[in-house]
Every structure is written in structure tokens, then in C-alpha cells.
Scaffold this motif. Structure first.
Motif, PDB file in Angstrom:
ATOM      1  N   UNK A 210     -26.982  -5.515   6.037  1.00 14.93           N
ATOM      2  CA  UNK A 210     -27.171  -4.447   5.057  1.00 14.93           C
ATOM      3  C   UNK A 210     -25.821  -3.916   4.572  1.00 14.93           C
ATOM      4  N   UNK A 211     -24.812  -3.933   5.436  1.00 17.88           N
ATOM      5  CA  UNK A 211     -23.479  -3.466   5.026  1.00 17.88           C
ATOM      6  C   UNK A 211     -22.805  -4.476   4.107  1.00 17.88           C
ATOM      7  N   UNK A 212     -22.850  -5.746   4.491  1.00 18.77           N
ATOM      8  CA  UNK A 212     -22.211  -6.788   3.676  1.00 18.77           C
ATOM      9  C   UNK A 212     -22.905  -6.929   2.323  1.00 18.77           C
ATOM     10  N   UNK A 213     -24.236  -6.969   2.329  1.00 19.58           N
ATOM     11  CA  UNK A 213     -24.956  -7.115   1.062  1.00 19.58           C
ATOM     12  C   UNK A 213     -24.796  -5.871   0.182  1.00 19.58           C
ATOM     13  N   UNK A 214     -24.625  -4.695   0.820  1.00 22.44           N
ATOM     14  CA  UNK A 214     -24.352  -3.500   0.039  1.00 22.44           C
ATOM     15  C   UNK A 214     -23.046  -3.618  -0.735  1.00 22.44           C
ATOM     16  N   UNK A 215     -22.050  -4.206  -0.098  1.00 24.78           N
ATOM     17  CA  UNK A 215     -20.778  -4.439  -0.789  1.00 24.78           C
ATOM     18  C   UNK A 215     -20.946  -5.461  -1.910  1.00 24.78           C
ATOM     19  N   UNK A 216     -21.776  -6.489  -1.673  1.00 29.36           N
ATOM     20  CA  UNK A 216     -21.995  -7.515  -2.695  1.00 29.36           C
ATOM     21  C   UNK A 216     -22.672  -6.919  -3.926  1.00 29.36           C
ATOM     22  N   UNK A 217     -23.604  -5.960  -3.722  1.00 29.49           N
ATOM     23  CA  UNK A 217     -24.279  -5.360  -4.887  1.00 29.49           C
ATOM     24  C   UNK A 217     -23.307  -4.634  -5.806  1.00 29.49           C
ATOM     25  N   UNK A 218     -22.176  -4.178  -5.245  1.00 29.32           N
ATOM     26  CA  UNK A 218     -21.166  -3.468  -6.040  1.00 29.32           C
ATOM     27  C   UNK A 218     -19.905  -4.309  -6.221  1.00 29.32           C
ATOM     28  N   UNK A 219     -20.065  -5.630  -6.143  1.00 26.87           N
ATOM     29  CA  UNK A 219     -18.904  -6.523  -6.152  1.00 26.87           C
ATOM     30  C   UNK A 219     -18.123  -6.433  -7.459  1.00 26.87           C
ATOM     31  N   UNK A 220     -18.805  -6.135  -8.575  1.00 25.96           N
ATOM     32  CA  UNK A 220     -18.100  -6.082  -9.855  1.00 25.96           C
ATOM     33  C   UNK A 220     -17.305  -4.791 -10.023  1.00 25.96           C
ATOM     34  N   UNK A 221     -17.505  -3.835  -9.127  1.00 26.61           N
ATOM     35  CA  UNK A 221     -16.625  -2.666  -9.075  1.00 26.61           C
ATOM     36  C   UNK A 221     -15.396  -2.981  -8.227  1.00 26.61           C
ATOM     37  N   UNK A 222     -15.629  -3.703  -7.128  1.00 22.06           N
ATOM     38  CA  UNK A 222     -14.521  -4.026  -6.230  1.00 22.06           C
ATOM     39  C   UNK A 222     -13.620  -5.119  -6.797  1.00 22.06           C
ATOM     40  N   UNK A 223     -14.238  -6.146  -7.397  1.00 16.40           N
ATOM     41  CA  UNK A 223     -13.473  -7.280  -7.925  1.00 16.40           C
ATOM     42  C   UNK A 223     -13.939  -7.605  -9.351  1.00 16.40           C
ATOM     43  N   UNK A 224     -13.609  -6.759 -10.313  1.00 12.55           N
ATOM     44  CA  UNK A 224     -14.052  -7.016 -11.698  1.00 12.55           C
ATOM     45  C   UNK A 224     -13.183  -8.024 -12.443  1.00 12.55           C
ATOM     46  N   UNK A 225     -12.033  -8.379 -11.872  1.00 14.31           N
ATOM     47  CA  UNK A 225     -10.996  -9.073 -12.649  1.00 14.31           C
ATOM     48  C   UNK A 225     -11.381 -10.487 -13.101  1.00 14.31           C
ATOM     49  N   UNK A 226     -12.054 -11.309 -12.280  1.00 13.56           N
ATOM     50  CA  UNK A 226     -12.442 -12.632 -12.795  1.00 13.56           C
ATOM     51  C   UNK A 226     -13.317 -12.542 -14.046  1.00 13.56           C
ATOM     52  N   UNK A 227     -14.320 -11.658 -14.032  1.00 13.59           N
ATOM     53  CA  UNK A 227     -15.197 -11.514 -15.203  1.00 13.59           C
ATOM     54  C   UNK A 227     -14.437 -10.937 -16.386  1.00 13.59           C
ATOM     55  N   UNK A 228     -13.601  -9.919 -16.132  1.00  8.11           N
ATOM     56  CA  UNK A 228     -12.848  -9.298 -17.214  1.00  8.11           C
ATOM     57  C   UNK A 228     -11.861 -10.275 -17.835  1.00  8.11           C
ATOM     58  N   UNK A 229     -11.239 -11.106 -16.996  1.00  9.23           N
ATOM     59  CA  UNK A 229     -10.264 -12.083 -17.497  1.00  9.23           C
ATOM     60  C   UNK A 229     -10.958 -13.140 -18.344  1.00  9.23           C
ATOM     61  N   UNK A 230     -12.094 -13.637 -17.860  1.00 12.22           N
ATOM     62  CA  UNK A 230     -12.806 -14.707 -18.556  1.00 12.22           C
ATOM     63  C   UNK A 230     -13.377 -14.247 -19.888  1.00 12.22           C
ATOM     64  N   UNK A 231     -13.782 -12.969 -19.960  1.00 11.25           N
ATOM     65  CA  UNK A 231     -14.459 -12.470 -21.166  1.00 11.25           C
ATOM     66  C   UNK A 231     -13.637 -11.387 -21.875  1.00 11.25           C
ATOM     67  N   UNK A 232     -12.320 -11.441 -21.695  1.00  9.33           N
ATOM     68  CA  UNK A 232     -11.395 -10.551 -22.416  1.00  9.33           C
ATOM     69  C   UNK A 232     -11.763  -9.080 -22.269  1.00  9.33           C
ATOM     70  N   UNK A 233     -12.129  -8.697 -21.047  1.00 10.23           N
ATOM     71  CA  UNK A 233     -12.416  -7.297 -20.760  1.00 10.23           C
ATOM     72  C   UNK A 233     -13.777  -6.814 -21.211  1.00 10.23           C
ATOM     73  N   UNK A 234     -14.633  -7.712 -21.704  1.00  8.65           N
ATOM     74  CA  UNK A 234     -15.946  -7.312 -22.223  1.00  8.65           C
ATOM     75  C   UNK A 234     -17.020  -7.639 -21.194  1.00  8.65           C
TER      76      UNK A 234
END
Length: 526
Positions: A210-234
């Protein structure tokens, strides 16, 4: 080196746990209740209880959808969108809504919602303003009064602390399997340590999951950079690429007749012949760009995102589909989200999740109390407690005993507030937080064993009386709910009585402890 390493791990386990423990208690407490959020929402709507009738079978899902589409065509032909959710086992009512076009200066138009009996599709159910179980669900990660982004960052940090505490706890736990079955009473700090060990180890796989999956549900807050880099911040472009049905289709302004509801649904059931639909959305009705979105149930699959089809409501052609076949990364991410929310859980598994969540609360509570008692034991008789120790003891009492009492106050408010009062749902939530605030104030003044016993007695009385108050307000009690097969209503009452019994036992145990301590002091003086 070994001793130094274990001391370091013990120090790390103690302090990362203590610094976040009260926030984690709130998160665990609200999350545990959220496993039954749909049931609590249904309980909080007395007008819906007539739909919990096993003797009256629900209309078929397709009949419900066709009936709703025809009704919305009459009621709101020029709405911005329609939304329909057919009845399910956990939500035994038909939900319909439509959104009016946005007025000048508005971001979104007004939403008009109606609920219907699934066995008599023209019988509207009486809705009262209440968040129900959704309050605890949102409280679990939004913390209600805080800004959403700030709240989720706090939850992220607390979850990271929890994961570190769990791993360091495993490292320092030398007798992990032996201590699973060892709970010695009347031993002071040793008893609290045993309670901490037992509640930790018995549900350890759940705590880690439950702790690990809780972190995964918010993964785009913790590690947004791959998505932001690929889609120019959008981020919007990223989510639309991941699910093309999310792309917004704007109305053309040209009025065009749509396919009749049976023909439109034929397009869905031809592609998904055995599907159970959970939601149907029709955007831009009676427009050239009218589109129908249908969401399928995942059932017991460990998948969070529902398969979805996006069709033209004018000619029935398929525009886009999503989540029918997931990639490896999507499967992993979706599985983690589904596990955390327990979406795939049938009643037995949901109760198991609930029980493990309670063990998580016990683990956190016993750890916090153990720390304070250990410091107390090390103090000399003449020493006065430091500000830090007094703060910890106050927070322990206010959180461990205050949260259940605040939860009970929320349920009382649901039953006692008039249905016509303005802002009713917010007043229910206010009852929760005001009760908790009162507990914090009382706990800051006095936090000894007597105060713990008083809180236990208050909790016991409040939870024991809740079914009676509920029965007086809605004319349904445990006996007639059981006789009529309305499992939700009598099960809720049984849980209240069990909770009251637990707190009653705690009050009795604390009273015996006080008498025993007083007798021992008299013996020593004599």
C-alpha cells in the motif's frame, strides 16, 4: 561496524516514523475507511435505501441506458453533455446528469443530477447533499482544506518516510517471525513494542504494497520530467497520447439528428458483446460533432483504467479506443493503481484490505505511544517533561482517540442535519474537523491515563448510540434491515457496535490499570 549499522538503522526508523506518524495516521485512517466509500455513500443517502431491495430485480443494463438516453433527449436536448451510470451491486441506483452550456465568464456550465430506482426507472430517488464516503476518499490524499498540490506533496513525503521506516524496521527486526506471535500484557513499554511488532509483521506485505503503490499513484508528481521532456512540458498532450479518447471534441454548432439509442448501443455491444458498462457520456448531443464515450467494467482484473470506446453519435463510427490492450509499462502502472485502491476487490478481499488497514493504524499508533512511554520511563521522578514529549503525548491522544470520534461526529451530522440546510455536505465535514479540533484542545490540557479512559468511554458511547440515532431518523433499524435483506444497513450497525465494544474494553482495561497502579503505590508507601 555491525553495532553501528544497527544503531543507525534504529535511529533512522525511529525518527522518519515519528516525524510523519500523525499525518500517516490520518492518511491510513481515511484510506482504510475508503475501501468502503461506496457503501458509506449509500448509507448516507436514506432516500436511496429503497433501491436496496433484493426482492425487486433491477432492469437490465441496456434497458437502463436506453431509457436514460431517451429521457435526456427530452429533458436536455441542448445540453453540453449527458452522463449515465447504470446500477451496480455496490451502487444499486441509476445515475443521470447533464451539464448546461457554460454562461459568459464561466469555465463550465451547471451540472444537473438525478438518481432513479433501478427497478422502476421513472421513480426518482430523494437525494440529500452529502459527500458520504467520498469525503474520506478525498481526505486520504487531498487533506481537504489544503491546496491540492501542497496536500499531495505532503502525502508523497509522508509515503516516502513510511517506506523508509518499513525497510529500516525490517532490517532492525532480528526476530521477525518469532515476534509475530508474541504479545505480552502488563509489561509497560515491552507490551507496546509487542503490539507494534505484531501489527507490523502480520500485515507487512500489505504495508509494503500500500505504501509503494501509493507512491506510484503520484509518480507524475515525483518524476514528471520524462513526460514533460517528451511532450515539451504539455501534460495534457501526454495523457491524450496515452488515451486518445481524452481528446476534447468541440461542438460544431450545426444541429444534426443522432442515431436512436438502440442503434447507438448496438455499435457498442457488437464490439463488446459480454461487457458490463460502468459509465456512458454523450458530448455535444444533437450536434454534428456529437460523440459517445462508453466505459467498461474491469471486474476483478487488476487494472485501474477502464477500457473505453469513443464513437460518433451521428453515424456510430469508431473514433478511438483505449485501454483494451495495455503495454508492459501501462499494465504495471495500472496494476499498482488498482491494488492501492482495491478496485478489483470483491467483498471478502475488501474486508481483508480493511483489516490490514486497521493493523496499519495500530502499527503507527503503537509506535507513537511506545516512543513517548520509553522517554517517560527513562526520566527521573523529579524531572519535568520536555516540550517535545508533551507535544508527542498530546498529538498521540488527539489523533489516536480523536480521529474515530471525529468520524463518528461526521456520521451523526449526516443523520441529524436537516436535508434543507444550505451547504449541508460542508457542514458534515465541518462537524468532523471541529470535533477533531476539540479533541486536540482537550488533549493539550491533559493527557494522562484518566484522559485516555475518558476518550475511550466517549468513543464507546457515541459509537454505540449511532445505530439508535440513525434508526430514529430514518425509521430503519438493525432488525428490520436484516429481515428485509438490506445487508449494508445492518452491517453498518454491527460495525458500530463492534467499534463501541473495542473502546469499551479499552476503557475497562485502563480503569483496571489505574486501580492496580494505585494499589501498588499504596503498598510501596506502607
Amino acid at each position: 561496524m555491525k553495532d553501528s549499522f544497527f544503531r543507525s538503522m534504529t535511529w533512522l526508523h525511529t525518527w522518519v516514523g515519528l516525524l510523519a506518524i500523525w499525518l500517516l495516521l490520518l492518511i491510513f485512517f481515511a484510506g482504510t475507511i475508503s475501501f468502503f466509500r461506496h457503501e458509506i455513500t449509500l448509507w448516507s443517502q436514506p432516500g436511496f435505501h429503497r433501491s436496496i431491495n433484493p426482492e425487486l430485480p433491477q432492469q437490465s443494463q441496456r434497458t437502463q441506458l436506453e431509457h436514460s438516453l431517451a429521457r435526456l433527449q427530452q429533458q436536455a436536448p441542448h445540453a453540453a453533455s449527458w452522463s449515465i451510470s447504470p446500477a451496480t451491486t455496490r451502487q444499486p441506483f441509476l445515475y443521470e446528469s447533464y451539464r448546461l452550456p457554460a454562461a459568459s465568464g464561466e469555465r463550465r456550465g451547471k451540472q444537473v443530477e438525478t438518481y432513479y430506482d433501478a427497478s422502476a426507472l421513472d421513480t426518482a430517488l430523494t437525494y440529500q447533499d452529502s459527500k458520504g464516503g467520498n469525503f474520506f476518499y478525498r481526505l486520504h490524499f487531498d487533506l481537504h482544506y489544503l491546496d491540492v498540490i501542497t496536500a499531495r506533496w505532503l502525502v508523497c513525503l509522508a509515503s516516502l518516510f513510511m517506506l523508509v521506516a518499513l525497510i529500516s524496521g525490517i532490517v532492525i527486526h532480528k526476530r521477525i517471525f518469532k515476534d509475530m506471535f508474541q504479545l505480552r500484557g502488563g509489561k509497560g513499554v515491552r507490551t507496546w513494542l509487542d503490539a507494534h511488532n505484531v501489527s507490523s509483521v502480520l500485515a507487512l506485505p500489505f504495508h509494503l504494497m500500500i505504501t509503494y503503490t501509493g507512491l506510484i499513484t503520484l509518480i507524475f508528481m515525483l518524476f514528471p520530467y520524462p513526460a514533460l521532456t517528451q511532450f515539451n512540458g504539455d501534460f495534457r498532450a501526454f495523457f491524450e497520447a496515452q488515451n486518445p479518447t481524452r481528446a476534447v471534441t468541440k461542438a460544431s454548432g450545426e444541429a444534426v439528428a443522432m442515431l436512436p439509442a438502440p442503434a447507438l448501443l448496438d455499435q457498442v455491444y457488437t464490439r463488446w458483446p459480454e461487457v458490463t458498462l460502468t459509465r456512458v457520456i454523450l458530448e455535444n448531443p444533437n450536434d454534428r460533432n456529437a460523440v459517445l464515450k462508453v466505459y467498461a467494467s474491469n471486474g476483478t482484473q487488476i487494472q485501474d483504467e477502464k477500457p473505453v470506446l469513443k464513437l460518433s453519435a451521428v453515424d456510430g463510427t469508431l473514433i478511438a479506443a483505449a485501454n483494451e490492450q495495455l503495454s508492459g509499462g501501462e499494465t504495471f502502472y495500472d496494476a499498482m493503481n488498482a491494488l492501492h485502491a482495491g478496485r478489483m476487490a470483491e467483498p471478502l478481499l475488501r474486508w481483508l484490505f480493511f483489516g490490514c488497514g486497521l493493523l496499519g493504524c495500530a502499527m503507527l499508533a503503537s509506535g507513537a505511544v511506545m516512543w513517548a512511554k520509553r522517554i517517560r520511563e527513562r526520566m527521573k521522578t523529579a524531572d519535568s517533561a520536555s516540550f517535545g514529549l508533551q507535544l508527542v503525548e498530546s498529538l498521540n491522544l488527539a489523533t489516536i482517540m480523536g480521529l474515530p470520534l471525529a468520524c463518528c461526529a461526521f456520521f451523526y451530522a449526516n443523520r441529524l442535519l436537516p436535508s434543507t440546510v444550505a451547504g449541508r455536505s460542508e457542514k458534515e465535514i465541518l462537524a468532523f474537523f471541529l470535533t477533531w479540533l476539540a479533541c486536540i484542545i482537550v488533549a493539550s490540557k491533559r493527557k494522562d491515563t484518566t484522559q485516555w479512559r475518558r476518550f475511550a468511554l466517549l468513543n464507546a458511547c457515541c459509537w454505540a448510540l449511532l445505530p439508535l440515532v440513525s434508526a430514529l431518523q430514518i425509521d430503519t433499524n438493525l432488525i428490520n434491515a436484516f429481515m428485509s435483506g438490506k445487508t449494508l444497513l445492518w452491517a453498518f450497525d454491527v460495525v458500530c457496535f463492534i467499534t463501541a465494544a473495542v473502546f469499551g474494553y479499552q476503557a475497562l482495561h485502563l480503569r483496571k490499570h489505574q486501580l492496580r497502579t494505585a494499589w501498588q503505590l499504596q503498598t510501596v508507601r506502607a
